[in-house]
Design a protein around this motif. Structure first.
Motif, short mmCIF file in Angstrom:
data_model
loop_
_atom_site.label_atom_id
_atom_site.label_comp_id
_atom_site.label_asym_id
_atom_site.label_seq_id
_atom_site.Cartn_x
_atom_site.Cartn_y
_atom_site.Cartn_z
N SER A 154 0.80 -1.31 0.04
CA SER A 154 -0.02 0.13 0.03
C SER A 154 0.90 1.13 -0.16
CB SER A 154 -0.90 0.12 1.22
OG SER A 154 -2.02 -1.10 1.04
N PRO A 155 0.30 2.22 -0.56
CA PRO A 155 1.10 3.50 -0.73
C PRO A 155 1.46 4.19 0.94
CG PRO A 155 -1.19 4.12 -1.21
CD PRO A 155 -0.86 2.45 -1.03
N THR A 156 2.50 5.03 0.95
CA THR A 156 3.01 5.89 2.02
C THR A 156 2.86 7.19 1.91
OG1 THR A 156 4.16 3.92 3.03
CG2 THR A 156 4.55 6.10 3.85
N PHE A 157 2.43 8.21 2.34
CA PHE A 157 2.36 9.58 2.45
C PHE A 157 3.03 10.06 3.75
CE2 PHE A 157 -1.91 7.82 1.08
CZ PHE A 157 -1.79 8.21 -0.07
N LEU A 158 4.06 11.21 3.29
CA LEU A 158 4.93 11.83 4.17
C LEU A 158 4.29 13.25 4.30
CD1 LEU A 158 7.26 11.82 5.76
CD2 LEU A 158 8.76 12.60 4.00
N ILE A 159 3.90 13.79 5.33
CA ILE A 159 3.18 14.87 5.51
C ILE A 159 3.89 15.84 6.57
CG2 ILE A 159 1.02 15.95 6.39
CD1 ILE A 159 -0.10 12.97 5.48
N ARG A 160 4.16 16.99 6.36
CA ARG A 160 4.67 18.02 7.20
C ARG A 160 3.67 19.01 7.68
NH1 ARG A 160 9.82 18.40 7.61
NH2 ARG A 160 10.24 17.44 5.86
N LYS A 161 3.54 19.25 8.80
CA LYS A 161 2.59 20.29 9.42
C LYS A 161 3.21 21.48 9.18
CE LYS A 161 0.92 22.03 13.92
NZ LYS A 161 0.78 21.68 15.46
N ARG A 162 2.21 22.28 8.52
CA ARG A 162 2.62 23.88 8.25
C ARG A 162 1.77 24.60 9.20
NH1 ARG A 162 3.98 25.02 2.79
NH2 ARG A 162 4.86 23.28 1.53
N PRO A 163 2.26 26.05 9.29
CA PRO A 163 1.76 27.00 9.97
C PRO A 163 0.47 27.24 9.80
CG PRO A 163 3.85 27.70 9.21
CD PRO A 163 3.49 26.45 8.45
N SER A 164 -0.21 27.26 8.77
CA SER A 164 -1.39 27.81 8.43
C SER A 164 -2.56 26.58 8.88
CB SER A 164 -1.72 27.77 6.82
OG SER A 164 -1.17 26.74 6.17
N THR A 165 -3.82 27.01 9.15
CA THR A 165 -4.77 26.07 9.34
C THR A 165 -5.10 24.91 8.41
OG1 THR A 165 -6.48 27.68 8.72
CG2 THR A 165 -5.66 27.83 11.36
N GLY A 166 -5.60 23.84 8.89
CA GLY A 166 -5.98 22.88 7.88
C GLY A 166 -4.92 22.01 7.73
N GLY A 167 -5.39 21.25 6.37
CA GLY A 167 -3.88 20.58 5.98
C GLY A 167 -4.09 19.16 6.53
N LEU A 168 -3.62 17.89 5.84
CA LEU A 168 -3.85 16.56 6.15
C LEU A 168 -2.93 16.35 7.70
CD1 LEU A 168 -3.61 15.10 2.78
CD2 LEU A 168 -5.61 15.51 4.11
N PHE A 169 -2.04 17.09 8.01
CA PHE A 169 -1.57 16.73 9.32
C PHE A 169 -2.36 16.67 10.40
CE2 PHE A 169 0.68 17.35 13.22
CZ PHE A 169 1.84 16.38 13.31
N ARG A 170 -3.35 17.58 10.60
CA ARG A 170 -4.06 17.78 11.50
C ARG A 170 -5.15 16.65 11.44
NH1 ARG A 170 -2.23 22.82 10.81
NH2 ARG A 170 -1.59 23.99 12.77
N THR A 171 -5.59 16.51 10.14
CA THR A 171 -6.58 15.22 10.02
C THR A 171 -6.06 13.93 10.53
OG1 THR A 171 -7.40 16.16 8.01
CG2 THR A 171 -7.71 13.82 8.31
N PHE A 172 -4.83 13.76 10.55
CA PHE A 172 -4.44 12.22 10.87
C PHE A 172 -4.11 12.28 12.37
CE2 PHE A 172 -3.43 11.26 6.41
CZ PHE A 172 -4.00 10.26 6.22
N GLU A 173 -3.73 13.66 12.79
CA GLU A 173 -3.42 13.84 14.32
C GLU A 173 -4.68 13.66 14.94
OE1 GLU A 173 -1.09 17.20 16.87
OE2 GLU A 173 -2.66 18.05 15.54
N GLN A 174 -5.81 14.03 14.60
CA GLN A 174 -7.01 14.27 15.26
C GLN A 174 -7.63 12.71 15.16
OE1 GLN A 174 -9.54 16.75 12.98
NE2 GLN A 174 -8.58 18.58 13.86
N ALA A 175 -7.29 11.96 14.18
CA ALA A 175 -7.67 10.36 14.16
C ALA A 175 -6.93 9.65 15.24
CB ALA A 175 -7.45 9.91 12.69
N LEU A 176 -5.71 10.06 15.43
CA LEU A 176 -4.76 9.24 16.43
C LEU A 176 -5.19 9.62 17.74
CD1 LEU A 176 -1.27 8.65 16.11
CD2 LEU A 176 -2.01 9.16 18.22
N ASN A 177 -5.39 10.96 17.89
CA ASN A 177 -5.82 11.39 19.20
C ASN A 177 -7.06 10.83 19.56
OD1 ASN A 177 -3.71 12.80 19.65
ND2 ASN A 177 -4.75 14.87 19.04
N ALA A 178 -8.13 10.84 18.78
CA ALA A 178 -9.56 10.08 19.35
C ALA A 178 -9.17 8.64 19.54
CB ALA A 178 -10.39 10.26 18.02
N LEU A 179 -8.31 7.87 18.74
CA LEU A 179 -8.23 6.65 19.02
C LEU A 179 -7.54 6.31 20.35
CD1 LEU A 179 -8.72 3.70 17.56
CD2 LEU A 179 -6.40 3.91 16.57
N TRP A 180 -6.52 7.18 20.60
CA TRP A 180 -5.89 7.08 21.81
C TRP A 180 -6.77 7.35 22.82
CZ3 TRP A 180 -1.24 4.77 22.98
CH2 TRP A 180 -0.77 4.96 24.20
#
Length: 282
Positions: free
Chosen positions: A249-275
């Motif tokens: 399966s593919p792999t995505f490398l994502i770097r958090k940016r200062p602006s709001t939004g972006g995929l980093f925060r999407t995956f961060e929220q998913a991990l936080n909720a699971l934890w």
């Protein structure tokens, strides 16, 4: 005192014409030199950047007597402006990745398989200097199998925090994934149990001061991604696709940016909720 320098205004030289063709050829040669590439290798890089095939013969011509196309000159300028920062540092790797990042949210790399990702990005670069690693997924092999447990011990003793969630061995959803990938029942469970034992071995060897920095637990929910968050800035996300082995399966490398939004925060929220739902383990 020496003579004062004379400033020549080019506007006063009506017949002056810069050799733009030669400047473009020099730009191309400089870019290739900075990359330390052969003409064939450089042609491959430019093919990727421009989206159309570039031959080794074209590179030779553009560096000697032909005028390179505008798109190639722009690509050469991006290469010349490379910052050369590593994968674990805070800024985009180069001007190209910054432009691509602006167009594609905060995704800085897409790899067709996990094996290709690990061939291009060293786990040592990801984890060696990390101060915080949070992960969730199935067996978390990138952390437990590819990265030595002695190094895990060292970085935690050195001050790093490690929080991990594994898909529950012999649970409902790992059995579902074994069927999805065509594995014999219990194979992925056995691998995950092995990786959990590695975590236990590391935990048993930690000093009393470092022990609270390692936490790991299991969950029994539908599996969608492996997610690794490093220092709240870098994310490695690996999806699980139907009828496809995880390693393919593919792999995505994502770097958090200062602006709001972006995929980093999407995956961060998913991990936080699971934890929050499952993180009361060891």
């Amino acid at each position: 005192m020496g003579q004062e320098a004379t400033v020549v205004q080019l506007g006063s030289r009506a017949n002056y014409r810069p050799d733009l063709d030669q400047l473009a050829r020099s730009q191309l040669a400089t870019a290739r030199s900075l990359k330390g590439m052969s003409r064939g290798e450089f042609a491959g890089l430019l093919s990727t950047m421009t989206g159309w095939p570039v031959s080794e013969e074209s590179i030779k011509a553009w560096e000697t007597n032909a005028t390179p196309p505008g798109a190639v000159v722009v690509a050469a300028e991006l290469i010349v402006r490379q910052a050369g920062t590593g994968v674990g540092e805070g800024q985009p790797r180069d001007a190209l990745s910054e432009i691509v990042g602006n167009q594609f949210a905060d995704v800085t790399g897409v790899y067709p398989s996990r094996s290709e990702f690990q061939a291009k990005v060293s786990v040592a670069d990801l984890f060696d200097d990390a101060r915080e690693i949070r992960a969730c997924g199935l067996s978390l092999n990138m952390l437990c199998q590819t990265y030595a447990d002695t190094r895990l011990l060292e970085i935690i003793e050195g001050g790093a925090t490690l929080h991990c969630l594994f898909l529950k061995p012999y649970g409902r959803f790992i059995k579902q994934r074994e069927q999805e990938e065509g594995y014999p029942e219990g194979q992925l469970s056995a691998l995950t149990a092995l990786n959990l034992s590695i975590m236990t071995r590391v935990a048993d060897r930690l000093s009393s001061e470092a022990a609270p920095r390692l936490r790991y637990a299991v969950y029994d929910e539908p599996l969608h991604f492996n997610i690794f968050l490093i220092d709240g800035q870098l994310c490695v996300a690996q999806p699980y696709l139907p009828q496809t082995r995880g390693v393919d399966s593919p792999t995505f490398l994502i770097r958090k940016r200062p602006s709001t939004g972006g995929l980093f925060r999407t995956f961060e929220q998913a991990l936080n909720a699971l934890w929050q739902r499952n993180g009361e383990g060891t």
